[in-house]
Design a protein around this motif. Sequence first.
Motif, PDB file in Angstrom:
ATOM      1  N   THR A 181       0.976  -1.210  -0.050  1.00 47.62           N
ATOM      2  CA  THR A 181       0.011   0.051  -0.050  1.00 47.62           C
ATOM      3  C   THR A 181       0.983   1.384   0.104  1.00 47.62           C
ATOM      4  OG1 THR A 181       0.116   0.276   2.333  1.00 47.62           O
ATOM      5  CG2 THR A 181      -1.781  -1.125   1.495  1.00 47.62           C
ATOM      6  N   GLY A 182       0.280   2.533  -0.231  1.00 48.72           N
ATOM      7  CA  GLY A 182       0.904   3.668  -0.079  1.00 48.72           C
ATOM      8  C   GLY A 182       0.614   3.995   1.383  1.00 48.72           C
ATOM      9  N   PRO A 183       1.264   5.127   1.981  1.00 49.53           N
ATOM     10  CA  PRO A 183       1.084   5.587   3.223  1.00 49.53           C
ATOM     11  C   PRO A 183      -0.567   5.773   3.831  1.00 49.53           C
ATOM     12  CG  PRO A 183       1.692   7.444   2.159  1.00 49.53           C
ATOM     13  CD  PRO A 183       1.770   6.214   1.203  1.00 49.53           C
ATOM     14  N   LEU A 184      -1.151   5.068   4.688  1.00 49.10           N
ATOM     15  CA  LEU A 184      -2.433   4.940   4.876  1.00 49.10           C
ATOM     16  C   LEU A 184      -3.130   6.111   5.684  1.00 49.10           C
ATOM     17  CD1 LEU A 184      -2.835   0.837   5.223  1.00 49.10           C
ATOM     18  CD2 LEU A 184      -3.693   2.332   3.476  1.00 49.10           C
ATOM     19  N   ASP A 185      -2.453   7.019   5.809  1.00 50.24           N
ATOM     20  CA  ASP A 185      -3.058   8.535   6.137  1.00 50.24           C
ATOM     21  C   ASP A 185      -3.291   9.452   5.026  1.00 50.24           C
ATOM     22  OD1 ASP A 185      -0.546   9.106   5.458  1.00 50.24           O
ATOM     23  OD2 ASP A 185      -0.076  10.251   7.268  1.00 50.24           O
ATOM     24  N   GLN A 186      -3.285   8.723   3.717  1.00 48.05           N
ATOM     25  CA  GLN A 186      -3.719   9.532   2.551  1.00 48.05           C
ATOM     26  C   GLN A 186      -4.753   8.814   1.828  1.00 48.05           C
ATOM     27  OE1 GLN A 186       0.188  10.122   0.729  1.00 48.05           O
ATOM     28  NE2 GLN A 186      -0.156  12.076   1.133  1.00 48.05           N
ATOM     29  N   THR A 187      -5.803   9.514   1.429  1.00 45.12           N
ATOM     30  CA  THR A 187      -6.684   8.753   0.836  1.00 45.12           C
ATOM     31  C   THR A 187      -6.621   8.143  -0.589  1.00 45.12           C
ATOM     32  OG1 THR A 187      -7.591  10.940  -0.455  1.00 45.12           O
ATOM     33  CG2 THR A 187      -8.408  10.593   1.851  1.00 45.12           C
ATOM     34  N   SER A 188      -5.777   8.571  -1.074  1.00 40.16           N
ATOM     35  CA  SER A 188      -5.387   8.015  -2.348  1.00 40.16           C
ATOM     36  C   SER A 188      -4.757   6.441  -1.802  1.00 40.16           C
ATOM     37  CB  SER A 188      -4.151   8.690  -3.127  1.00 40.16           C
ATOM     38  OG  SER A 188      -2.937   8.723  -2.418  1.00 40.16           O
ATOM     39  N   ALA A 189      -4.178   6.229  -1.147  1.00 38.01           N
ATOM     40  CA  ALA A 189      -3.575   5.212  -0.569  1.00 38.01           C
ATOM     41  C   ALA A 189      -4.814   4.161  -0.088  1.00 38.01           C
ATOM     42  CB  ALA A 189      -2.411   4.863   0.508  1.00 38.01           C
ATOM     43  N   VAL A 190      -5.542   4.654   0.573  1.00 34.63           N
ATOM     44  CA  VAL A 190      -6.819   3.885   1.289  1.00 34.63           C
ATOM     45  C   VAL A 190      -7.825   3.508   0.225  1.00 34.63           C
ATOM     46  CG1 VAL A 190      -8.728   4.197   2.549  1.00 34.63           C
ATOM     47  CG2 VAL A 190      -6.811   5.219   3.280  1.00 34.63           C
ATOM     48  N   ASP A 191      -7.967   4.278  -0.761  1.00 30.83           N
ATOM     49  CA  ASP A 191      -8.787   4.106  -1.920  1.00 30.83           C
ATOM     50  C   ASP A 191      -8.129   2.897  -2.791  1.00 30.83           C
ATOM     51  OD1 ASP A 191     -10.319   6.094  -1.085  1.00 30.83           O
ATOM     52  OD2 ASP A 191      -9.903   7.499  -2.749  1.00 30.83           O
ATOM     53  N   ARG A 192      -6.888   2.819  -2.961  1.00 32.22           N
ATOM     54  CA  ARG A 192      -6.291   1.732  -3.817  1.00 32.22           C
ATOM     55  C   ARG A 192      -6.334   0.391  -3.063  1.00 32.22           C
ATOM     56  NH1 ARG A 192      -1.393   5.689  -6.195  1.00 32.22           N
ATOM     57  NH2 ARG A 192      -2.757   7.470  -6.646  1.00 32.22           N
ATOM     58  N   LEU A 193      -6.172   0.471  -1.735  1.00 34.32           N
ATOM     59  CA  LEU A 193      -6.488  -0.840  -1.102  1.00 34.32           C
ATOM     60  C   LEU A 193      -7.785  -1.123  -0.893  1.00 34.32           C
ATOM     61  CD1 LEU A 193      -5.503  -2.782   1.218  1.00 34.32           C
ATOM     62  CD2 LEU A 193      -6.046  -1.084   3.112  1.00 34.32           C
ATOM     63  N   ASP A 194      -8.879  -0.312  -1.004  1.00 31.51           N
ATOM     64  CA  ASP A 194     -10.238  -0.835  -1.201  1.00 31.51           C
ATOM     65  C   ASP A 194     -10.309  -1.316  -2.532  1.00 31.51           C
ATOM     66  OD1 ASP A 194     -10.826   0.162   1.242  1.00 31.51           O
ATOM     67  OD2 ASP A 194     -11.668   2.058   0.726  1.00 31.51           O
ATOM     68  N   GLY A 195      -9.857  -0.931  -3.484  1.00 32.24           N
ATOM     69  CA  GLY A 195      -9.961  -1.298  -4.935  1.00 32.24           C
ATOM     70  C   GLY A 195      -9.516  -2.965  -4.771  1.00 32.24           C
ATOM     71  N   TYR A 196      -8.233  -3.005  -4.209  1.00 30.63           N
ATOM     72  CA  TYR A 196      -7.538  -4.480  -4.130  1.00 30.63           C
ATOM     73  C   TYR A 196      -8.683  -5.346  -3.358  1.00 30.63           C
ATOM     74  CZ  TYR A 196      -4.651  -8.048  -1.706  1.00 30.63           C
ATOM     75  OH  TYR A 196      -3.985  -8.973  -1.589  1.00 30.63           O
ATOM     76  N   ARG A 197      -9.132  -4.875  -2.152  1.00 27.11           N
ATOM     77  CA  ARG A 197     -10.139  -5.644  -1.401  1.00 27.11           C
ATOM     78  C   ARG A 197     -11.499  -5.816  -2.299  1.00 27.11           C
ATOM     79  NH1 ARG A 197      -8.668  -2.792   4.109  1.00 27.11           N
ATOM     80  NH2 ARG A 197      -7.196  -4.276   4.887  1.00 27.11           N
ATOM     81  N   ASP A 198     -11.926  -4.788  -3.079  1.00 23.91           N
ATOM     82  CA  ASP A 198     -13.069  -5.195  -3.694  1.00 23.91           C
ATOM     83  C   ASP A 198     -12.838  -6.399  -4.642  1.00 23.91           C
ATOM     84  OD1 ASP A 198     -14.237  -2.811  -2.986  1.00 23.91           O
ATOM     85  OD2 ASP A 198     -13.717  -1.803  -4.969  1.00 23.91           O
TER      86      ASP A 198
END
Lengths: 333, 333
Positions: A181-198
């Motif tokens: 992931t990217g740094p999970l205090d940034q929305t871009s990183a959180v959104d990419r992780l969500d896409g992986y989990r989708d």
Amino acid sequence: MAARAGVSRATVSRVVNGEAGVREVLAVKVRRAVKELGYVPNRAARSLVTRRHDAVAVVIAEPETRVFADPFFALQLRGISKELTARDVQLLLLLTEGRDDHERVGRYLAGGHVDGALVFSLHLDDPLPGIIHGAGVPTVFGGRPGWAGSARYVDCDNRGGARQAVRHLVGLGRTRVAHITGPLDQTSAVDRLDGYRDVLPAADPDLVVEGDFTPAGGERAMRLLLDRRPDVDAVFAANDLTASGALRVLRESGRRVPRDVAVVGFDDMLPVAEQADPPLTTVRQDIEGMGRLMAAMLLRGDVHEEGADGADADAEGGACVVLPTELVRRESA
Amino acid sequence: MAARAGVSRATVSRVVNGEAGVREVLAVKVRRAVKELGYVPNRAARSLVTRRHDAVAVVIAEPETRVFADPFFALQLRGISKELTARDVQLLLLLTEGRDDHERVGRYLAGGHVDGALVFSLHLDDPLPGIIHGAGVPTVFGGRPGWAGSARYVDCDNRGGARQAVRHLVGLGRTRVAHITGPLDQTSAVDRLDGYRDVLPAADPDLVVEGDFTPAGGERAMRLLLDRRPDVDAVFAANDLTASGALRVLRESGRRVPRDVAVVGFDDMLPVAEQADPPLTTVRQDIEGMGRLMAAMLLRGDVHEEGADGADADAEGGACVVLPTELVRRESA
């Protein structure tokens, strides 16, 4: 959106910005795609009513060392610079050593020296957005801010892009797909992780390791992954710099890419992606175009309401443009 | 000056800036060296009498693409940023697409938004210095400006450093020593060429080729040199980026470095010099330190008169600090 309309991004940008030089048949297609995707142009709202200084501040919420080390920022600044220069507006890049300096940034913004601010690389616990809001200058953010309230911003479809990457790896027959992931205090990183989990809702949590968008972070994360799951056969790295670090560690460990481990990045940042060994399959976003759109949105009020339906936007309301991504295939996956 | 005083550059800087933490015996040595070298501290003159905005503009007279591609600028900005942050002054980097934008830079500087300006990478025919003078803000230049009149600036000893490089090559027994210059509309490039000619006044003019401080310029110049003088046995490149391009062309041509052709650079810019193949012998200048000194000179009036003798400087007069260079030996020569 470009994909939906079947035209180039440049054309979308010209139509969205009301520029000349687009054939009407194409413009109609773009407007239809804009409508289908839920963006409604709203040309009048929130333009800079008073351009007194002909100057716009750019604030990157990272230390200056990072700003000059990561080509992402140079690319976004290139887009911003082109757009501001075309309108004869001066770009002021406000550099800092770190978060401790953000109060001073706020004082400068509040001091009546600029017509507006473009702010990017926000972190969730950073007081900067509050400080900037307090300064009372029109602001457009690069990347979706992490708060629930309204804000104007330009972003790419981080979650959809991540899904493209992971679906591609699954489509290659890979069954142990990791995510750095990217740094999970940034929305871009959180959104990419969500896409992986989708795509992989049941993935082993050991296959997800936090990185920080840097090559060194990618190296650390890849070592940890190989310790935990030596059988990993694919990696979706949250950006190309992270992927470049992961590729280095995979090479050192004797693994062949893509035969043993397939790797996909995010950004399509040239020359990082092209000069990677092997050249990197990645999710392309138009980084320079995001910069141009941020500047255009700030200066002309060409904002596009997500989900609204033609109604004028509340002057304090949020507005955003979310740009599409596309998978670029090279050799690493 | 550090070499003359037999102390570290950091110590010179502390003494020169009147900071605490330097033993008196060292401080005396530094003051003696300052005196011998013709610099006289003049603490009172030309400080920023009114710091109203707590902001300083940095103007680099290059397009933004060059600013982000050449690590020299990042290093100088790092020094400036550290110094300004320590004094809680905001650094504003004014980016442009090119020379056509310099009038707008002048308007911003004249608009009362900053306490002063730090300006570098001047070119001889650029109207920027006149524009900045017209804006009426206190200014310190990075690198000696090309006009005869007075100006405040920080530079390194370009001519002396070039002599060190060329003498080293001559000392290795090389008899066909070429020079790839920088862009000759910049004083740093002219001064380095003068240093080459000081040591080799009778060199074949075919051995001197103009470059532009970029790797691509170094490649072009090296190809031309090999065409003109295939017997060349040494190259003094005007900076490390130029040297990196020259090394690439020498390798392609089948020549071994340093056995067939010895190469010396200028800057000691890490990681360029260390990661060159082979690692680069070069002339070190303290780029980050130059940035710090420029900022300190602007904000505190700690200026040092060249050739003066303790007299207060004319408020409109020039002042400069010229930092020493040293040869750093690695493998390329």
